[in-house]
Structure formats: C-alpha cells, structure tokens
Design an enzyme around this catalytic site. Sequence first.
Site, mmCIF file in Angstrom:
data_model
loop_
_atom_site.group_PDB
_atom_site.id
_atom_site.type_symbol
_atom_site.label_atom_id
_atom_site.label_comp_id
_atom_site.label_asym_id
_atom_site.label_seq_id
_atom_site.Cartn_x
_atom_site.Cartn_y
_atom_site.Cartn_z
ATOM 1 N N SER A 1 0.836 -1.213 0.000
ATOM 2 C CA SER A 1 0.000 0.000 0.000
ATOM 3 C C SER A 1 0.866 1.256 0.000
ATOM 4 O O SER A 1 0.639 2.191 -0.769
ATOM 5 C CB SER A 1 -0.904 0.014 1.239
ATOM 6 O OG SER A 1 -1.827 -1.034 1.187
ATOM 7 N N ARG B 1 1.570 4.199 -3.073
ATOM 8 C CA ARG B 1 1.321 5.613 -2.765
ATOM 9 C C ARG B 1 2.584 6.446 -2.906
ATOM 10 O O ARG B 1 2.525 7.613 -3.322
ATOM 11 C CB ARG B 1 0.728 5.731 -1.354
ATOM 12 C CG ARG B 1 -0.738 5.261 -1.293
ATOM 13 C CD ARG B 1 -1.138 4.945 0.149
ATOM 14 N NE ARG B 1 -2.549 4.626 0.300
ATOM 15 C CZ ARG B 1 -3.116 3.449 0.009
ATOM 16 N NH1 ARG B 1 -2.389 2.469 -0.518
ATOM 17 N NH2 ARG B 1 -4.411 3.245 0.227
ATOM 18 N N GLY C 1 -5.261 -3.835 -8.320
ATOM 19 C CA GLY C 1 -6.453 -3.023 -8.077
ATOM 20 C C GLY C 1 -6.090 -1.701 -7.429
ATOM 21 O O GLY C 1 -6.621 -0.636 -7.789
ATOM 22 N N ARG D 1 -12.619 -7.047 -12.142
ATOM 23 C CA ARG D 1 -12.925 -6.392 -10.866
ATOM 24 C C ARG D 1 -13.712 -5.092 -11.068
ATOM 25 O O ARG D 1 -13.521 -4.391 -12.054
ATOM 26 C CB ARG D 1 -11.620 -6.155 -10.087
ATOM 27 C CG ARG D 1 -10.931 -7.471 -9.781
ATOM 28 C CD ARG D 1 -9.633 -7.295 -9.060
ATOM 29 N NE ARG D 1 -9.825 -6.736 -7.734
ATOM 30 C CZ ARG D 1 -8.815 -6.407 -6.924
ATOM 31 N NH1 ARG D 1 -7.557 -6.581 -7.346
ATOM 32 N NH2 ARG D 1 -9.045 -5.910 -5.739
ATOM 33 N N ASP E 1 -7.083 -8.538 3.579
ATOM 34 C CA ASP E 1 -6.212 -9.376 2.735
ATOM 35 C C ASP E 1 -5.707 -10.612 3.480
ATOM 36 O O ASP E 1 -5.049 -11.464 2.878
ATOM 37 C CB ASP E 1 -5.017 -8.557 2.243
ATOM 38 C CG ASP E 1 -5.434 -7.462 1.266
ATOM 39 O OD1 ASP E 1 -6.502 -7.595 0.641
ATOM 40 O OD2 ASP E 1 -4.687 -6.473 1.139
ATOM 41 N N ARG F 1 -11.952 -14.928 -3.265
ATOM 42 C CA ARG F 1 -11.101 -15.602 -2.274
ATOM 43 C C ARG F 1 -11.883 -16.498 -1.319
ATOM 44 O O ARG F 1 -11.311 -17.431 -0.761
ATOM 45 C CB ARG F 1 -10.288 -14.561 -1.494
ATOM 46 C CG ARG F 1 -9.189 -13.949 -2.344
ATOM 47 C CD ARG F 1 -8.345 -12.935 -1.606
ATOM 48 N NE ARG F 1 -7.162 -12.618 -2.389
ATOM 49 C CZ ARG F 1 -6.395 -11.548 -2.201
ATOM 50 N NH1 ARG F 1 -6.690 -10.697 -1.228
ATOM 51 N NH2 ARG F 1 -5.340 -11.336 -2.955
ATOM 52 N N ARG G 1 -2.173 -14.418 -3.020
ATOM 53 C CA ARG G 1 -2.413 -14.777 -1.615
ATOM 54 C C ARG G 1 -3.059 -16.161 -1.479
ATOM 55 O O ARG G 1 -2.861 -16.850 -0.475
ATOM 56 C CB ARG G 1 -3.266 -13.713 -0.918
ATOM 57 C CG ARG G 1 -2.556 -12.359 -0.848
ATOM 58 C CD ARG G 1 -3.181 -11.448 0.194
ATOM 59 N NE ARG G 1 -2.931 -10.054 -0.136
ATOM 60 C CZ ARG G 1 -1.773 -9.406 0.074
ATOM 61 N NH1 ARG G 1 -0.748 -10.042 0.623
ATOM 62 N NH2 ARG G 1 -1.646 -8.137 -0.257
HETATM 63 C C1 S3P Z 1 -5.498 -1.448 -0.296
HETATM 64 C C2 S3P Z 1 -6.767 -1.539 0.190
HETATM 65 C C3 S3P Z 1 -7.535 -2.797 0.256
HETATM 66 C C4 S3P Z 1 -6.630 -4.019 0.102
HETATM 67 C C5 S3P Z 1 -5.621 -3.850 -0.996
HETATM 68 C C6 S3P Z 1 -4.745 -2.634 -0.720
HETATM 69 C C7 S3P Z 1 -4.860 -0.118 -0.364
HETATM 70 O O1 S3P Z 1 -8.501 -2.801 -0.765
HETATM 71 O O2 S3P Z 1 -7.398 -5.177 -0.145
HETATM 72 O O3 S3P Z 1 -4.786 -4.986 -1.098
HETATM 73 O O4 S3P Z 1 -3.622 -0.047 -0.521
HETATM 74 O O5 S3P Z 1 -5.570 0.891 -0.242
HETATM 75 P P1 S3P Z 1 -9.934 -2.079 -0.534
HETATM 76 O O6 S3P Z 1 -9.663 -0.696 -0.117
HETATM 77 O O7 S3P Z 1 -10.642 -2.096 -1.869
HETATM 78 O O8 S3P Z 1 -10.631 -2.911 0.488
#
Ligand code: S3P
Length: 437
Positions: free
Chosen positions: A26, A30, A96, A124, A321, A352, A394
Amino acid sequence: MSSPSELTARPGAPLRGVVVAPGDKSVSHRSLILGAMAQGVTEIEGLLEGDDILATARAAAAFGAAVERLGEGRWRVTGRGGLRTPEGVIDCGNAGTGVRLLMGAAAGYPLTAAFDGDASLRKRPMKRVTGPLAAMGARFDWTGQEDRLPATLSGGALNAIEHVQTVASAQIKSAILLAGLNAAGTTVVVEPEKSRDHTERMLRAFGAQVDVMEEGGGWRIALRGGQRLAGTVVAVPGDPSSAAFPLAAGLIVPGSQVTVRDVMLNPLRTGLFETWREMGADLAVSNVRESGGETVGDVTARHSTLKGVVVPPERAASMIDEYPILAATAAFAQGPTVMRGIGEMRVKESDRIALMAAGLAACGVRVEEEPEGFIVTGGPVRGGVRVTTHGDHRIAMSHLILGLAADQAVTVDEPGMIATSFPGFVELMRGLGADIG
Ligand code: S3P
C-alpha cells in the site's frame, strides 16, 4: 528465465530464523503516485519491487515523472507538480490499488488516459471509484462492459464532493482524496468503518493538510482543494500482509520459531495479529519504534495450540487481505473459526472465499461457505492435492503455508503470480527451513 508452472510445499522440519518483511504494498504504490503528483524529488527507501508496484512505477513515468531505480528498494521520483497525458495504455497488471489510485490521481488534470490490466483485474469492479470521480466531473468511457477495464479517463476541472462510504475501502477513499487535491472546494470522505489511513498520513508527509474528525466508530476526512504536494523522503515499512505468511508457518509447523523484522504495526492493518492472539497464538512483538510516520516492530511466532474463534465482522477492514492465511491457520485450530461480513473478499484478485473454501475442502478440512463469509473447522489436514489459484498470489501462498503443516504435500499452480506482492517468498521460506520447490 521461464517461471515454473507449479510449486509444491512439503511437510517437514520445524521452521527457525529471522527474516525481514518485504516493503508494504500500500505504501509503495502511494509513494510512487504521490511522488509523481508532487513538485520535486521524492526519495524512497525499501520500496516493494513486486510486479504490482513495478506497473505503478511505469505508470508514474508514463504520466510524466522521472522515475529512477538507484539500488535495491531505493528509488527516486522527480515529479513535475502534475500529471500529463501518457503515451500508450496504462497497464496496471494485477493491481487493483494501482489502477484505482492512479485514476483518482489523474482525474484532476487536463489529460486523457486509457487504463487496462490482466485478466483478473479486468474482472474487478471499477465503478466504486469511477462513480465518485465522475460525480466530481471526470469522464470515463468503457471499451467493453461498463464497470470493467479497459476504460479511458478524460480528466480536468473537478468539483469537491462529500462521499459516504458504503464499503470500508481505502482504495475508494484514496482515489477520491487524490482527485480532491485538484478539485474546487473541500472534498470530504465519511467512513462509518475506518479503513487503512496510509493516504492521509502520506499526504501530510508530502505537505498537504488533511483534517480528520472521529465520528461514531469511523471518521470524517476533509481535504481542501488546490493544495500542492512537495517531494519528500519515504521509508517504506515492512508489509504486515506479507509478514503474515512466514508467521503463520511459525504458528502451525510444530517446533517452529519465526521472527519477521520491521513489520508495520498500524492498528488499521493488524487485525490478523489480534485474531491470532484470541486463538491462543504465541506472538511476541519487540523493538517497537517509529519509522517513516508508521509504528514498526519485530514479530515472533512460535508454534502454538490454536482454538477457533468468531472474528468480529467490524474487524474485517483491518485484515481484509489476511482472511486466506487466517483460514489456513484455522484449519489447524480446535473448533470452528467463524469469518463473516467479508463479502469484499469475493471481488479481490479472485473470489477468495470460493477458492479458499475449495482448496481447504480438497485438503480434507471442513468448510461451510456463506454468501459473505465462511466457517473453517480445524481437524486433520490431509493435503495431497494440487490447488487452482486463479492467478491469486495470496491464495497460492496460503496453500503453500498450509502444505508445510499438512499430512501430505500441497501443490499450487501459477506460482509466478506470487511476485506481484512477495518477490522472494520461496527463497525466504526456504531460508527458514521450509521444503518448497
Ligand atoms: C489497499 C486496500 C484494500 C486491500 C488492498 C490494498 C490499499 O482494498 O485489499 O490490497 O492499498 O488501499 P480495498 O480498499 O478495496 O478494500
């Protein structure tokens, strides 16, 4: 070098050793995206060099930033204070987070960008992000089916919105806040249930003001439009979602003791550790310190006698996750582990819930699948199967860890996908004594 078409984990000796968690996925996404939006130089240490992040690094460059790899995990992003129309399609691969945050980041600039991804990402839902961005003034054209990639964004002048989250999703929140940087007025996101707050923390590190007010069990996040970001230094902490795999092996393989160093301990990410403790896990945290705006520490897992628990649904966002690996460890616990309120698991890199239920059942574990959850009852874990992962990293890692403590080996297909979030997983596990190959 071609990657193997399958990977097998065999039960064996106790696991022992100390390893370092790979950089947090994450925070890594960012750091590149905010670095590209900012004016000036962002120096990143400990970047996760997984395939998801490398796709975001290429996207940051395509949007006009200078992106350089200086050494292992050391990257420099020189932003131009804004994004511009990229040449070619932005291919986010399996990520995603990458595509949704990039859409938000790009929406407030006068540009056109086509987004795409792999077969999993194309399945997705995107409207959860493009809907609010369209309400702010961005336009999305769908090549095929609405709500699914490929899609083309036409960005430009945006107006602030107030968005009340119906799913606790940091991806949706982050996309809106990043777009809000370039919107007229103050953008507000209300979260009835808190989701991970890395975007808020990092926006502040890049010089923006983000106001957060506690509201009920959640919070209200406000960001004034027109704020400029300035390049900064980012120390990426270790990923608790990745640390979970070697730690899980430490808990379920008899005689084991595994330490993972430098694990981020942000309370919005540690729901799994809390749950494991409730299950009776011997988990010790040491060397707790602050690094790069996050609390980090070293986590040690020793083989434990686990008991099944009911996981509070309100904890879901802080471990969304981690349910696959929780389900794998629950297979070794006494009694049922009840996991509910996790319908979001069905729209991750794969469904999942369905894949964990199928894999565990094939290994001889009792699983009851529900629309928005599942119940795993511990007992003998036979193993001796080949699991279909649908290219989900995962799902693959969870079954390999399971195989280390099952009666017989467990094989997974498409092991190359593990590198999306955890490059070096196999070598790291072998270093602890695991028989994976
Ligand atoms: C993430 C938020 C989560 C998580 C993903 C990383 C992020 O998804 O499942 O692996 O970095 O903001 P969601 O915000 O859609 O739940």
